[in-house]
Design a protein around this motif. Structure first.
Motif, PDB file in Angstrom:
ATOM      1  N   MET A 136       0.820  -1.208   0.000  1.00 37.65           N
ATOM      2  CA  MET A 136       0.000   0.000   0.000  1.00 37.65           C
ATOM      3  C   MET A 136       0.850   1.252   0.000  1.00 37.65           C
ATOM      4  SD  MET A 136      -3.100  -1.150   2.455  1.00 37.65           S
ATOM      5  CE  MET A 136      -4.076  -2.594   2.002  1.00 37.65           C
ATOM      6  N   MET A 181      -3.542   4.160  -1.263  1.00 37.34           N
ATOM      7  CA  MET A 181      -4.447   4.488  -0.162  1.00 37.34           C
ATOM      8  C   MET A 181      -5.375   5.647  -0.531  1.00 37.34           C
ATOM      9  SD  MET A 181      -2.240   3.793   3.305  1.00 37.34           S
ATOM     10  CE  MET A 181      -0.711   4.563   2.810  1.00 37.34           C
ATOM     11  N   ALA A 206       1.926  -1.925   4.242  1.00 38.29           N
ATOM     12  CA  ALA A 206       2.416  -0.596   3.867  1.00 38.29           C
ATOM     13  C   ALA A 206       3.707  -0.726   3.066  1.00 38.29           C
ATOM     14  CB  ALA A 206       2.640   0.251   5.112  1.00 38.29           C
ATOM     15  N   ARG A 214       6.233   8.321   2.010  1.00 40.87           N
ATOM     16  CA  ARG A 214       5.778   7.981   3.358  1.00 40.87           C
ATOM     17  C   ARG A 214       6.924   7.916   4.351  1.00 40.87           C
ATOM     18  NH1 ARG A 214       3.155   3.450   4.768  1.00 40.87           N
ATOM     19  NH2 ARG A 214       1.961   4.703   6.233  1.00 40.87           N
ATOM     20  N   GLY A 233      -3.531   5.840   6.007  1.00 39.33           N
ATOM     21  CA  GLY A 233      -3.983   4.498   6.354  1.00 39.33           C
ATOM     22  C   GLY A 233      -5.201   4.526   7.257  1.00 39.33           C
ATOM     23  N   GLY A 268      -0.464  -3.542   7.021  1.00 35.60           N
ATOM     24  CA  GLY A 268      -1.552  -2.716   6.544  1.00 35.60           C
ATOM     25  C   GLY A 268      -2.598  -3.487   5.755  1.00 35.60           C
ATOM     26  N   LEU A 299      -6.489  -3.217   6.796  1.00 37.06           N
ATOM     27  CA  LEU A 299      -7.622  -2.948   5.915  1.00 37.06           C
ATOM     28  C   LEU A 299      -8.680  -4.037   6.048  1.00 37.06           C
ATOM     29  CD1 LEU A 299      -9.113  -1.514   3.595  1.00 37.06           C
ATOM     30  CD2 LEU A 299      -7.654  -2.788   1.999  1.00 37.06           C
ATOM     31  N   TRP A 323      -3.615   2.955  12.237  1.00 35.85           N
ATOM     32  CA  TRP A 323      -4.734   2.878  11.300  1.00 35.85           C
ATOM     33  C   TRP A 323      -6.046   2.532  12.013  1.00 35.85           C
ATOM     34  CZ3 TRP A 323      -3.062   0.280   6.022  1.00 35.85           C
ATOM     35  CH2 TRP A 323      -1.882   0.912   5.565  1.00 35.85           C
ATOM     36  N   HIS A 382      -1.425   8.468  13.915  1.00 34.04           N
ATOM     37  CA  HIS A 382      -0.487   8.796  12.836  1.00 34.04           C
ATOM     38  C   HIS A 382       0.649   9.676  13.337  1.00 34.04           C
ATOM     39  CE1 HIS A 382      -3.965  11.516  12.779  1.00 34.04           C
ATOM     40  NE2 HIS A 382      -3.129  12.473  12.460  1.00 34.04           N
TER      41      HIS A 382
END
Length: 271
Positions: free
Chosen positions: A27, A32, A64, A71, A89, A114, A118, A146, A233
């Motif tokens: 990701m 995303m 991720a 990032r 995320g 990640g 999800l 996330w 985050h």
């Protein structure tokens, strides 16, 4: 037009395919952002009752993208831009969690980091019997974010959520089912087919009652979840910038390079 995913809508089912085969569907920031936009598009469709997310090819997602410079190498960017990127995320998972339609993950191969975050934001997870899941974040020097921890507590209970997040164990499909992390098992290569069969059961039921029930369950299960996760985050930005986190990511990259080299070696597997 999406570049990192595909959206197909047919017979009241939206099928979304993560499509970054060169990175095992890892990701990136772009993926995303596209998943957030895709969720908004599906939410607005009155002709869609179920949404299924799958990965292209043999894997759901490697998590991720550790090679995405936007990032991980963004210290020179303005702070507000860093925070926007770090929050992608969380925003993606929440956008999919809040869809009015019933949502399923069809997991082949593996859902790591990640990818599992999800999947945990969706209503149900269908796993191929030879698939596995794992959360390696802490081993990489960053906390699990996330909004995933509250979701894991809801699914597994506090002790198992901590075990999965802290010990970074690889959990095969049968164990994931026993833990409550997976909801359905499918034969290898048949996760999407099984998810579509479940979708057909949902579509056969009265739409409004299904949606009201989902909304009520999520409202109760999500009490306090946003309060526990809304600054995550910022935590990951702080942790990711630490020397121990950088060393952990470098060690991980070195192991992957060594494993890839061993796989290409003609003597691999000989005694």
């Amino acid at each position: 037009m999406f570049r990192t995913l595909e959206l197909e809508i047919k017979d009241a089912v939206a099928t979304v395919t993560l499509r970054r085969p060169e990175a095992r569907n890892a990701m990136s920031a772009q993926l995303m952002r596209e998943m957030i936009a895709c969720a908004a598009r599906i939410a607005a469709r009155r002709d869609v009752d179920v949404a299924i997310v799958q990965g292209h090819g043999k894997y759901f997602s490697a998590g991720a993208d550790l090679k995405d410079a936007s990032r991980w190498g963004n210290a020179a960017r303005p702070l507000d831009e860093q925070r926007e990127i770090a929050a992608l995320g969380y925003r993606m998972a929440r956008a999919w969690e809040e869809l009015p339609q019933v949502t399923l993950a069809a997991i082949e191969g593996y859902a790591i980091g990640g990818g599992l975050a999800l999947a945990a934001a969706l209503d149900w997870r269908v796993m191929a019997s030879d698939a596995f899941v794992s959360l390696p974040e802490i081993a990489l020097g960053i906390p699990l974010t996330w909004g995933t921890l509250p979701r894991l507590v809801n699914l597994l209970g506090p002790a198992r959520a901590k075990r999965l997040a802290i010990l970074c164990e690889r959990v095969p499909a049968d164990q994931a089912l026993a833990m409550g992390l997976a909801d359905f098992l499918a034969p290898p290569g048949k996760a999407l087919k099984t998810a579509r069969s479940i979708a057909a059961q949902v579509i056969a039921l009265p739409r409004n009652s299904v949606r009201m029930t989902k909304e009520s369950v999520n409202a109760y299960a999500g009490i306090g979840a946003h309060a526990a996760s809304h600054m995550a985050h910022d935590q990951v930005q702080l942790a990711a910038a630490s020397p121990e986190a950088k060393a952990a990511r470098d060690a991980f990259a070195a192991r992957r390079k060594k494993d890839a080299s061993a796989a290409r070696s003609p003597g691999r597997g000989r005694r």
